[in-house]
Structures are given as C-alpha cells and as structure tokens.
Motif scaffolding. Structure first.
Motif: not given
Length: 205
Positions: A88, A90, A117-118, A121, A124
C-alpha cells in the motif's frame, strides 16, 4: 542502486513481466526494523483490531491472553529471510548493513513482490494491510503472493547468482522470525510459515 537495477531486470526476465516503475527501496539495519514496521503497519485502528483478535485467539486456546500480538503482526508483514515489501506504500526494504550475496538474494524476492503488484494490483486484493475477506481467502492470496516470490528467488539464485553470492548465502542461518520470539505458540509459527511453505509448493506445482 546499480546492483538493484540489474537484479530487477533479471527478475523481470525470469518472471516474464515488464518493469513498470521502480518502487522506493531501502537497505536498513536489523536494529531499525521494528521501528520502521511499526510506522508502516500499526495505526490506531490496526492496534484495536489486534486487541480483538487476541481475545478470539486466546478464547480458542491458540495463544495466551498475555501474548504480544503486535510482534506477531509485524512478523507477519515481513520475510524472515531479511526483507519486506509494503504494497500500500509501494516501498521495498532489505535488511542488512551492506549489499552482499544474501541481500541480493532477498532483493530478488522483494522485487518480485513489487513487480507482481504492478501487474496484478496485490494492494487492491483486500488482504493488505488488513484482511477484508474471510480468513481462508486471505491466507490463500498471501500464500500465492509469497509462494510466487519464493520460487522466483530460487530461480534467480540458480541462474544469476555469482560464486560469491552462493558463499555469502551458504554461511547464513536465517531466523524463524524477523523480530525474534523466544517461545512462539505453535499456531503463530504455523500461521507465519504457511504462505512460504505451502505457497511455494502450490506455485511450483
């Protein structure tokens, strides 16, 4: 930073994903880890949630009412091998006083978190920092995320590590937890290790 950039390119090649940006990244001493994790993980709402969770776990007999669930939460948010990625914010952290083979190995794991994550997500998914789904759903997602990075870092070790990297890593005995615990309850040990052991088995399969 030059070494980190090179490892990032190697991880992207192994993972088959394009780098979409460089997250904030830090090399921090082990003495600073608890302070940094506290600042990133624990806000008043999170602390209140841990108090409620402690009541439930103690009623179930999984931990004692006096157990330090804050340390458990911090250990759950970091990789005991020596680093952590905060989805959250980064931010990536590698624990060490210099960037030897061990830190390079850990960096491959943490950068895989940032890379996935990129693209997918992770931040999220309703898991980080607090589980907003049912507990088993969150455990499965955590296992997939950690299993992916665990398998990747051993692929990196086999393909890109130097002889010196292997020597640095061979002499390291990682702790069971990032923040040491003298007598952790069996439930805590199993819960923290679950995403790595079972997640890696699942991803490897």
């Amino acid at each position: 930073a030059v070494q980190m950039d090179k490892i990032a390119e190697q991880v992207a090649d192994l993972r088959g994903l394009a780098i979409q940006g460089t997250p904030e990244r830090y090399l921090i001493s082990r003495e600073r880890v608890e302070e940094v994790l506290n600042g990133l993980i624990l806000d008043p709402g999170r602390r209140a949630g841990l108090e409620n969770e402690l009541r439930v776990l103690s009623v179930l007999g999984l931990v004692k009412p006096t157990y330090d669930l804050v340390k458990y939460a911090l250990n759950s948010s970091s990789d005991s091998l020596g680093g952590f990625y905060i989805p959250w914010t980064k931010q990536m952290f590698v624990i060490g006083d210099e960037f030897t083979g061990l830190e390079r190995f850990v960096y491959s794991h943490e950068f895989d978190h940032a890379l996935t994550d990129q693209h997918f997500d992770i931040a999220g998914m309703g898991v980080y920092p607090d589980c907003r789904l049912d507990a088993q759903h969150c455990a499965a997602i955590r296992a997939l995320v950690e299993g992916d990075a665990t398998v990747l870092m051993y692929q990196w070790l086999n393909q890109y590590a130097t002889p010196q990297d292997y020597q640095d890593f061979a002499n390291y005995d990682p702790p069971d937890f990032t923040l040491p615990e003298e007598f952790p309850p069996p439930y805590v040990s199993q819960d923290i290790n679950f995403p790595y052991s079972y997640g890696a088995d699942f991803v490897q399969y």
